[in-house]
Design a protein around this motif. Structure first.
Motif, PDB file in Angstrom:
ATOM      1  N   PHE A 131      32.872  38.231  37.024  1.00 44.67           N
ATOM      2  CA  PHE A 131      33.058  38.068  38.463  1.00 44.67           C
ATOM      3  C   PHE A 131      31.924  38.674  39.279  1.00 44.67           C
ATOM      4  CE2 PHE A 131      37.977  37.458  38.567  1.00 44.67           C
ATOM      5  CZ  PHE A 131      37.825  36.261  37.905  1.00 44.67           C
ATOM      6  N   VAL A 132      31.252  39.690  38.735  1.00 39.28           N
ATOM      7  CA  VAL A 132      30.121  40.287  39.455  1.00 39.28           C
ATOM      8  C   VAL A 132      29.040  39.238  39.694  1.00 39.28           C
ATOM      9  CG1 VAL A 132      28.225  41.954  39.285  1.00 39.28           C
ATOM     10  CG2 VAL A 132      30.556  42.644  38.691  1.00 39.28           C
ATOM     11  N   THR A 133      28.668  38.510  38.655  1.00 41.80           N
ATOM     12  CA  THR A 133      27.609  37.520  38.808  1.00 41.80           C
ATOM     13  C   THR A 133      28.046  36.322  39.646  1.00 41.80           C
ATOM     14  OG1 THR A 133      25.848  36.348  37.637  1.00 41.80           O
ATOM     15  CG2 THR A 133      28.045  36.181  36.710  1.00 41.80           C
ATOM     16  N   LEU A 134      29.353  36.088  39.742  1.00 36.44           N
ATOM     17  CA  LEU A 134      29.871  34.979  40.547  1.00 36.44           C
ATOM     18  C   LEU A 134      30.010  35.350  42.021  1.00 36.44           C
ATOM     19  CD1 LEU A 134      32.666  33.688  38.161  1.00 36.44           C
ATOM     20  CD2 LEU A 134      30.385  32.724  38.506  1.00 36.44           C
ATOM     21  N   ASN A 135      29.783  36.614  42.361  1.00 39.73           N
ATOM     22  CA  ASN A 135      29.949  37.122  43.719  1.00 39.73           C
ATOM     23  C   ASN A 135      31.401  37.017  44.176  1.00 39.73           C
ATOM     24  OD1 ASN A 135      28.886  38.397  46.046  1.00 39.73           O
ATOM     25  ND2 ASN A 135      28.836  36.436  47.119  1.00 39.73           N
ATOM     26  N   LEU A 136      32.322  37.240  43.236  1.00 40.72           N
ATOM     27  CA  LEU A 136      33.737  37.341  43.560  1.00 40.72           C
ATOM     28  C   LEU A 136      34.041  38.797  43.859  1.00 40.72           C
ATOM     29  CD1 LEU A 136      35.347  35.028  40.903  1.00 40.72           C
ATOM     30  CD2 LEU A 136      35.942  35.017  43.309  1.00 40.72           C
ATOM     31  N   PHE A 137      34.829  39.046  44.889  1.00 42.71           N
ATOM     32  CA  PHE A 137      35.173  40.402  45.279  1.00 42.71           C
ATOM     33  C   PHE A 137      36.530  40.752  44.676  1.00 42.71           C
ATOM     34  CE2 PHE A 137      32.405  38.739  48.654  1.00 42.71           C
ATOM     35  CZ  PHE A 137      31.335  39.590  48.464  1.00 42.71           C
ATOM     36  N   THR A 138      36.488  41.401  43.528  1.00 41.15           N
ATOM     37  CA  THR A 138      37.681  41.640  42.730  1.00 41.15           C
ATOM     38  C   THR A 138      38.424  42.885  43.192  1.00 41.15           C
ATOM     39  OG1 THR A 138      36.490  40.682  40.859  1.00 41.15           O
ATOM     40  CG2 THR A 138      38.553  41.801  40.381  1.00 41.15           C
ATOM     41  N   LEU A 139      39.714  42.721  43.395  1.00 39.82           N
ATOM     42  CA  LEU A 139      40.600  43.827  43.725  1.00 39.82           C
ATOM     43  C   LEU A 139      40.665  44.768  42.525  1.00 39.82           C
ATOM     44  CD1 LEU A 139      42.739  44.861  45.802  1.00 39.82           C
ATOM     45  CD2 LEU A 139      44.408  43.543  44.482  1.00 39.82           C
ATOM     46  N   ASN A 140      40.525  46.051  42.775  1.00 40.30           N
ATOM     47  CA  ASN A 140      40.526  47.017  41.672  1.00 40.30           C
ATOM     48  C   ASN A 140      41.921  47.458  41.250  1.00 40.30           C
ATOM     49  OD1 ASN A 140      37.726  47.147  41.316  1.00 40.30           O
ATOM     50  ND2 ASN A 140      37.534  48.564  43.026  1.00 40.30           N
ATOM     51  N   GLN A 141      42.818  47.636  42.216  1.00 43.16           N
ATOM     52  CA  GLN A 141      44.124  48.189  41.874  1.00 43.16           C
ATOM     53  C   GLN A 141      45.221  47.529  42.679  1.00 43.16           C
ATOM     54  OE1 GLN A 141      44.067  52.426  42.214  1.00 43.16           O
ATOM     55  NE2 GLN A 141      42.593  52.657  40.587  1.00 43.16           N
ATOM     56  N   PRO A 142      46.412  47.447  42.146  1.00 44.55           N
ATOM     57  CA  PRO A 142      46.808  47.941  40.838  1.00 44.55           C
ATOM     58  C   PRO A 142      46.370  46.986  39.736  1.00 44.55           C
ATOM     59  CG  PRO A 142      48.688  46.891  41.865  1.00 44.55           C
ATOM     60  CD  PRO A 142      47.558  46.862  42.869  1.00 44.55           C
ATOM     61  N   GLU A 143      46.178  47.523  38.564  1.00 46.38           N
ATOM     62  CA  GLU A 143      45.903  46.690  37.408  1.00 46.38           C
ATOM     63  C   GLU A 143      47.251  46.216  36.863  1.00 46.38           C
ATOM     64  OE1 GLU A 143      41.982  47.942  35.158  1.00 46.38           O
ATOM     65  OE2 GLU A 143      43.391  49.626  35.258  1.00 46.38           O
ATOM     66  N   VAL A 144      47.362  44.916  36.651  1.00 44.95           N
ATOM     67  CA  VAL A 144      48.593  44.366  36.096  1.00 44.95           C
ATOM     68  C   VAL A 144      48.279  43.910  34.676  1.00 44.95           C
ATOM     69  CG1 VAL A 144      50.416  42.644  36.312  1.00 44.95           C
ATOM     70  CG2 VAL A 144      49.429  43.689  38.369  1.00 44.95           C
ATOM     71  N   ILE A 145      48.551  44.806  33.752  1.00 45.92           N
ATOM     72  CA  ILE A 145      48.306  44.568  32.332  1.00 45.92           C
ATOM     73  C   ILE A 145      49.683  44.592  31.663  1.00 45.92           C
ATOM     74  CG2 ILE A 145      47.195  45.446  30.253  1.00 45.92           C
ATOM     75  CD1 ILE A 145      45.099  46.766  32.159  1.00 45.92           C
ATOM     76  N   ILE A 146      50.202  43.424  31.377  1.00 49.77           N
ATOM     77  CA  ILE A 146      51.559  43.300  30.857  1.00 49.77           C
ATOM     78  C   ILE A 146      51.514  43.347  29.334  1.00 49.77           C
ATOM     79  CG2 ILE A 146      53.677  41.944  30.855  1.00 49.77           C
ATOM     80  CD1 ILE A 146      52.542  40.570  33.447  1.00 49.77           C
ATOM     81  N   ALA A 147      51.812  44.507  28.783  1.00 54.97           N
ATOM     82  CA  ALA A 147      51.861  44.695  27.331  1.00 54.97           C
ATOM     83  C   ALA A 147      53.268  44.389  26.837  1.00 54.97           C
ATOM     84  CB  ALA A 147      51.473  46.125  26.989  1.00 54.97           C
TER      85      ALA A 147
END
Length: 192
Positions: A131-147
Motif C-alpha cells: 500500500f505504501v507504493t500505491l499511495n494508499l493511506f492505511t489505517l493503523n489501528q485497530p488491527e483486526v486479525i481474526i485468529a
C-alpha cells in the motif's frame, strides 16, 4: 466529501471463506451513513503488462468501483506468509498503467481471518508494504486479525464472536474518521 461514506470491500480470495464472512459482518456493522459495497475478484484475468493499456472489462469495472469509493476495506487470508495471488493480481491490475492507478490517495483498512493462531498478521504486514507504493493511506489501528476463525464463525460462515464484531465496528468507525480527515486535508505542494 458528503456525510455519506462509501467503502469498497474486497475479499482477497475466491473461496467463500471466513474472510467473506468477515466482510458480510462488516457490512452489517457499519456506522450510520456508511455503506460497504462488496466486490468479488472472480473474473479478473492474470495481469499481463502487454494488455494494461487495453484492460479487460472486469478490470475496467474494478477500477471504476475503486474510484467511486471513498475508502477501501481489504479482507485478506494468509497464504505462505503473504497475500493470495488473486488479491495481488487485482492490486496490480488496478494500479496500471503507470500514472493511472485507481488506488492512489484512497484511505484503506485491512482485516483478515485464518484458522491459525496468529491469524493473518504476516499477510497484513505484507499488504501494508504494498500500500505504501500505491499511495494508499492505511489505517493503523485497530488491527483486526481474526485468529482461530473456526471458533469465531458458525457453520454458515457468519461471525458469531462478539469481541470480534466490536473490533470490526471500531475499525469501521476509525476508517470513516480517517477518510473524512484525509479528504479534508489540504493538497501537498507539487500534487503529491
Amino acid at each position: 466529501m458528503s456525510s455519506h461514506v462509501r467503502i469498497l470491500g474486497i475479499a482477497g480470495s475466491l473461496r467463500r471463506s471466513y474472510n467473506h464472512g468477515a466482510l458480510r459482518a462488516a457490512k452489517l456493522l457499519v456506522p450510520e451513513n456508511v455503506e460497504i459495497d462488496i466486490y468479488q475478484l472472480d473474473g479478473i484475468p492474470m495481469f499481463n503488462e502487454d494488455d494494461e493499456k487495453r484492460p479487460p472489462s472486469s478490470v475496467v469495472e474494478l477500477k471504476k468501483r475503486i474510484r467511486s469509493a471513498d475508502a477501501v476495506l481489504i479482507e485478506t487470508p494468509e497464504y505462505n506468509y503473504s497475500v493470495p495471488g488473486v488479491l495481488k493480481n487485482a492490486i496490480d491490475w488496478a494500479s496500471r498503467p503507470h500514472g493511472d492507478s485507481a488506488w492512489s490517495g484512497k484511505s484503506a483498512a485491512i482485516m483478515g481471518a485464518s484458522l491459525g493462531a496468529i491469524g493473518t498478521a504476516r499477510a497484513q504486514h505484507y499488504l501494508r508494504q504494498i500500500f505504501v507504493t500505491l499511495n494508499l493511506f492505511t489505517l493503523n489501528q485497530p488491527e483486526v486479525i481474526i485468529a482461530d476463525a473456526s471458533h469465531r464463525f458458525d457453520e454458515n460462515g457468519n461471525l458469531i464472536h462478539e469481541p470480534t464484531k466490536q473490533l470490526i465496528q471500531a475499525l469501521l468507525r476509525n476508517l470513516v474518521d480517517w477518510t473524512r480527515r484525509i479528504s479534508s486535508a489540504p493538497a501537498l505542494p507539487g500534487g503529491a
